[in-house]
Motif scaffolding. Structure first.
Motif, PDB file in Angstrom:
ATOM      1  N   ALA A 122       0.689  -1.106  -0.035  1.00 48.82           N
ATOM      2  CA  ALA A 122       0.133   0.083   0.114  1.00 48.82           C
ATOM      3  C   ALA A 122       0.796   1.522   0.116  1.00 48.82           C
ATOM      4  O   ALA A 122       0.631   2.208  -0.748  1.00 48.82           O
ATOM      5  N   GLN A 123       1.899   1.280   0.822  1.00 47.48           N
ATOM      6  CA  GLN A 123       2.838   2.354   0.865  1.00 47.48           C
ATOM      7  C   GLN A 123       3.417   2.882  -0.664  1.00 47.48           C
ATOM      8  O   GLN A 123       3.525   3.569  -1.076  1.00 47.48           O
TER       9      GLN A 123
ATOM     10  N   ASP B 265       2.149   2.349  -3.473  1.00 46.31           N
ATOM     11  CA  ASP B 265       1.460   2.941  -4.472  1.00 46.31           C
ATOM     12  C   ASP B 265       1.301   4.251  -4.195  1.00 46.31           C
ATOM     13  O   ASP B 265       0.836   5.078  -5.163  1.00 46.31           O
ATOM     14  N   TRP B 266       1.597   5.008  -3.164  1.00 45.28           N
ATOM     15  CA  TRP B 266       1.889   6.481  -3.119  1.00 45.28           C
ATOM     16  C   TRP B 266       2.821   7.143  -4.150  1.00 45.28           C
ATOM     17  O   TRP B 266       3.998   6.402  -4.324  1.00 45.28           O
ATOM     18  N   GLN B 267       2.400   8.162  -4.556  1.00 44.70           N
ATOM     19  CA  GLN B 267       3.416   8.780  -5.389  1.00 44.70           C
ATOM     20  C   GLN B 267       4.673   9.175  -4.801  1.00 44.70           C
ATOM     21  O   GLN B 267       4.654   9.641  -3.477  1.00 44.70           O
TER      22      GLN B 267
ATOM     23  N   ALA C 180       6.629   7.088  -3.268  1.00 45.00           N
ATOM     24  CA  ALA C 180       6.865   6.034  -2.178  1.00 45.00           C
ATOM     25  C   ALA C 180       7.290   7.134  -1.098  1.00 45.00           C
ATOM     26  O   ALA C 180       8.238   6.573  -0.237  1.00 45.00           O
ATOM     27  N   VAL C 181       6.594   8.185  -0.542  1.00 48.16           N
ATOM     28  CA  VAL C 181       7.120   9.045   0.354  1.00 48.16           C
ATOM     29  C   VAL C 181       7.118   8.574   1.798  1.00 48.16           C
ATOM     30  O   VAL C 181       7.468   9.016   2.792  1.00 48.16           O
ATOM     31  N   HIS C 182       6.230   7.376   1.917  1.00 49.59           N
ATOM     32  CA  HIS C 182       6.212   6.739   3.346  1.00 49.59           C
ATOM     33  C   HIS C 182       7.051   5.818   3.551  1.00 49.59           C
ATOM     34  O   HIS C 182       7.477   5.209   4.789  1.00 49.59           O
TER      35      HIS C 182
ATOM     36  N   PRO D  26       6.082  13.794   4.367  1.00 48.54           N
ATOM     37  CA  PRO D  26       5.000  13.649   3.273  1.00 48.54           C
ATOM     38  C   PRO D  26       3.731  14.732   3.963  1.00 48.54           C
ATOM     39  O   PRO D  26       3.191  14.969   3.025  1.00 48.54           O
ATOM     40  N   SER D  27       3.631  14.693   5.221  1.00 51.16           N
ATOM     41  CA  SER D  27       2.515  15.330   5.871  1.00 51.16           C
ATOM     42  C   SER D  27       3.058  16.928   5.852  1.00 51.16           C
ATOM     43  O   SER D  27       4.131  17.124   6.416  1.00 51.16           O
TER      44      SER D  27
ATOM     45  N   TRP E 198       5.561  19.551  -2.827  1.00 50.80           N
ATOM     46  CA  TRP E 198       4.688  18.547  -2.364  1.00 50.80           C
ATOM     47  C   TRP E 198       3.382  19.123  -2.129  1.00 50.80           C
ATOM     48  O   TRP E 198       2.610  18.871  -0.947  1.00 50.80           O
TER      49      TRP E 198
END
Length: 243
Positions: free
Chosen positions: A4-5, A7-9, A11-13, A70-71, A130
């Motif tokens: 799932a991680q 899948d983020w643009q 791979a920010v997590h 990322p946040s 971002w």
């Protein structure tokens, strides 16, 4: 969780082999990070004045260097910024998380990325900013200078670039870089450009860059404003060089 991680643009997590949070005045010199499953180095929240110099980051599951979180930071929080990535090599990245760029700058200010070689990525070479659209600027004054980017994308993903920007970024300068051979997955999705100002990219300067052999052309603006694009050299693109 890992898939799932991924899948983020960007791979920010995905974590890194070396992570620094709240650090000050640290130097990583002549280090090597390879054969790791995530990023090489991550300069996390409130990290400032860290220098990464003459390092090699190769064969990594995600990208080489990540600066910022990322946040979006809370109002009044100490920013991540004023860090330097110099004279380093990032290559053969995105092995497990192909969406990871070679070098990623998120919510962060005042960094210098200079005289590095980024090659053999599956997504963008260097990603800056971002924030989608014209919201509050959460990055700016980042200097992306005199880097060489080679063999970007490798026909694996699309909507990528040698150097990719996103959102408002006052004072950010992309100057004197060389990008050669950018290839995206051509059967679905967007393209693969040398320089790509994506959604809301604003208050940026692109100058004195050389782009050779980018599949979708040298420069692409999705939408943005108050951009300066001057004295760049685009050659051998597979589509109109400016779009």
């Amino acid at each position: 969780g890992g898939a799932a991680q991924g899948d983020w643009q960007a791979a920010v997590h995905v974590p890194a082999a070396i992570e620094i949070r709240g650090g000050r005045f640290i130097r990583l010199e002549e280090c090597k990070v390879s054969h790791a499953g995530g990023y090489g180095v991550w300069l996390r929240a409130a990290t400032q004045h860290v220098t990464i110099s003459r390092c090699a980051m190769k064969d990594l599951g995600a990208g080489g260097v990540k600066i910022g979180e990322p946040s979006e930071p809370r109002s009044g929080a100490v920013v991540t910024g004023f860090n330097r990535v110099l004279n380093s090599v990032v290559s053969d990245v995105g092995v497990l998380f192909p969406g990871a760029p070679g070098i990623w700058l998120g919510h962060t200010f005042g960094n210098l990325v200079q005289s590095n070689v980024v090659s053999n990525t599956r997504y963008s070479g260097i990603s800056v900013g971002w924030q989608w659209g014209y919201g509050r600027a959460t990055s700016g004054d980042n200097q992306i200078e005199r880097n060489v980017l080679w063999n970007i994308g490798q026909v694996e993903l699309a909507d990528l670039a040698g150097i990719y920007t996103l959102g408002r970024s006052p004072g950010t300068r992309v100057v004197g870089n060389v990008v050669r051979k950018v290839r995206g997955y051509g059967r679905y999705g967007a393209g693969a450009w040398g320089l790509y100002a994506d959604e809301g990219s604003s208050d940026l300067l692109f100058r004195d860059n050389v782009v050779i052999d980018a599949a979708s052309g040298g420069f692409h603006l999705h939408y943005g404003r108050d951009l300066t694009v001057a004295h760049n050299f685009f050659l051998g693109g597979g589509a109109p060089e400016v779009s």
